[in-house]
Design a protein around this motif. Structure first.
Motif, PDB file in Angstrom:
ATOM      1  N   ASP A 122       0.833  -1.205   0.000  1.00 25.26           N
ATOM      2  CA  ASP A 122       0.000   0.000   0.000  1.00 25.26           C
ATOM      3  C   ASP A 122       0.866   1.252   0.000  1.00 25.26           C
ATOM      4  N   ARG A 123       0.319   2.313  -0.572  1.00 25.59           N
ATOM      5  CA  ARG A 123       0.978   3.606  -0.488  1.00 25.59           C
ATOM      6  C   ARG A 123       0.567   4.302   0.812  1.00 25.59           C
ATOM      7  N   PHE A 124       1.367   5.263   1.216  1.00 24.83           N
ATOM      8  CA  PHE A 124       1.045   6.014   2.417  1.00 24.83           C
ATOM      9  C   PHE A 124      -0.310   6.697   2.235  1.00 24.83           C
ATOM     10  N   PRO A 125      -1.214   6.533   3.182  1.00 24.39           N
ATOM     11  CA  PRO A 125      -2.530   7.172   3.043  1.00 24.39           C
ATOM     12  C   PRO A 125      -2.406   8.687   3.120  1.00 24.39           C
ATOM     13  N   PRO A 126      -3.310   9.422   2.478  1.00 24.54           N
ATOM     14  CA  PRO A 126      -3.222  10.888   2.473  1.00 24.54           C
ATOM     15  C   PRO A 126      -3.470  11.464   3.863  1.00 24.54           C
ATOM     16  N   ALA A 127      -2.926  12.657   4.077  1.00 25.76           N
ATOM     17  CA  ALA A 127      -3.098  13.317   5.373  1.00 25.76           C
ATOM     18  C   ALA A 127      -4.533  13.796   5.570  1.00 25.76           C
ATOM     19  N   PHE A 128      -5.230  14.129   4.462  1.00 27.94           N
ATOM     20  CA  PHE A 128      -6.611  14.601   4.518  1.00 27.94           C
ATOM     21  C   PHE A 128      -7.427  13.849   3.476  1.00 27.94           C
ATOM     22  N   PRO A 129      -8.731  13.719   3.694  1.00 29.32           N
ATOM     23  CA  PRO A 129      -9.562  12.960   2.740  1.00 29.32           C
ATOM     24  C   PRO A 129      -9.691  13.632   1.381  1.00 29.32           C
ATOM     25  N   ASN A 130      -9.571  14.965   1.338  1.00 29.41           N
ATOM     26  CA  ASN A 130      -9.691  15.689   0.073  1.00 29.41           C
ATOM     27  C   ASN A 130      -9.063  17.068   0.228  1.00 29.41           C
ATOM     28  N   GLU A 131      -8.980  17.792  -0.915  1.00 29.73           N
ATOM     29  CA  GLU A 131      -8.337  19.108  -0.911  1.00 29.73           C
ATOM     30  C   GLU A 131      -9.097  20.107  -0.046  1.00 29.73           C
TER      31      GLU A 131
END
Length: 290
Positions: free
Chosen positions: A118-127
């Motif tokens: 898996d890639r590192f999950p984003p810090a926030f769900p969206n912009e």
């Protein structure tokens, strides 16, 4: 000298004075990031594995709350040329994250522990969520930031850079930004939510000072001392190095291949030269005896 001649001389002198003063003022207003020494610089440079591991620690404990690393997978941390964590460390690290997966049989997305692939999950769900949490500013993704950020060094430095193969504007800039937070000079106005940074364009940056001395605890050596100083200066160098690796994880392999190609081309050029010389020597002898 005639009056028109005096006017021309005066105008040239004024232009020379302005051109001499303007760069000084510009340099005072926007100083260039200092050029740092990096282990990976130059055609034979390599990454410092311990530094990459420290840089990842700084990223994870400080930067990851706002900045994503969306193009890097957990398993990349164990691959040659990188921080070279063990497979067990990577597997344990990935399991600490929750990754969105799915859809399941019911058609719903669900959360599960991360896996090395898996890639590192984003810090926030969206912009929109990222901007709302940061006063309207969008924290950039760290995956390619070390290659995307640069600055103009101007003439004649870019000429020297072509010969010295200086390509470290990105990490120099990142290091300068992290160490460039200061109190604004007298009379300098900041809008609400802005902070003064010596090296940021316009000196107004939305990101508050992200790290302070002693904030991240580094691994201890056999003598019980931290393997590197726990200071903003060292933190910024370590995380900048990690960001360079994230932007170009195969840099060492590229440099090794480039060196091999250059050696091959030199040998090939020599063979071509001597082959040409041998062939034309025979033709010259045949023509001389004709």
């Amino acid at each position: 000298m005639s009056k028109p001649g005096l006017l021309i001389v005066g105008a040239l002198a004024a232009m020379a004075a302005i051109s001499a003063i303007t760069p000084v003022r510009a340099a005072e207003e926007m100083p260039h990031p200092p050029r740092e020494s990096w282990s990976f610089s130059g055609p034979f440079g390599t990454f410092d594995r311990a530094q990459l591991q420290r840089g990842f620690k700084v990223y994870r404990e400080v930067c990851s709350s706002c900045h994503s690393l969306s193009l890097i997978a957990f398993r990349n941390l164990s691959e040659p040329g990188g921080p070279e964590f063990s497979e067990a460390q990577v597997k344990a690290l990935a399991a600490e994250y929750q990754v969105t997966d799915g859809p399941n049989d019911a058609g719903d997305m669900f959360q599960r522990p991360g896996r090395p692939a898996d890639r590192f999950p984003p810090a926030f769900p969206n912009e929109q969520a990222a901007r709302a949490a940061n006063g309207g500013a969008l924290p950039p993704d760290f995956s390619l930031l070390a290659k995307a950020r640069t600055y103009e060094r101007g003439f004649p430095w870019f000429v020297f850079d072509a010969f010295t193969q200086y390509q470290e504007q990105g990490p120099d800039y990142i290091h300068a930004i992290l160490t460039g937070y200061k109190d604004p000079p007298q009379g300098f106005e900041l809008n609400p939510g802005q902070h003064y940074n010596e090296y940021f364009p316009g000196h107004r940056i939305a990101m508050p000072k992200p790290i302070n001395d002693g904030q991240v605890e580094y691994p201890k050596g056999p003598d019980g001392q931290a393997q590197a100083p726990e200071t903003v200066e060292q933190y910024s160098r370590d995380v900048a190095s990690f960001m360079v690796w994230a932007a170009e994880p195969h840099m060492e392999a590229r440099k090794q291949m480039g060196f091999k190609v250059m050696v091959f081309l030199l040998i090939f050029a020599g063979l071509v030269y001597f082959t040409k010389k041998r062939i034309w020597a025979k033709l010259h002898d045949e023509k001389a005896h004709a």
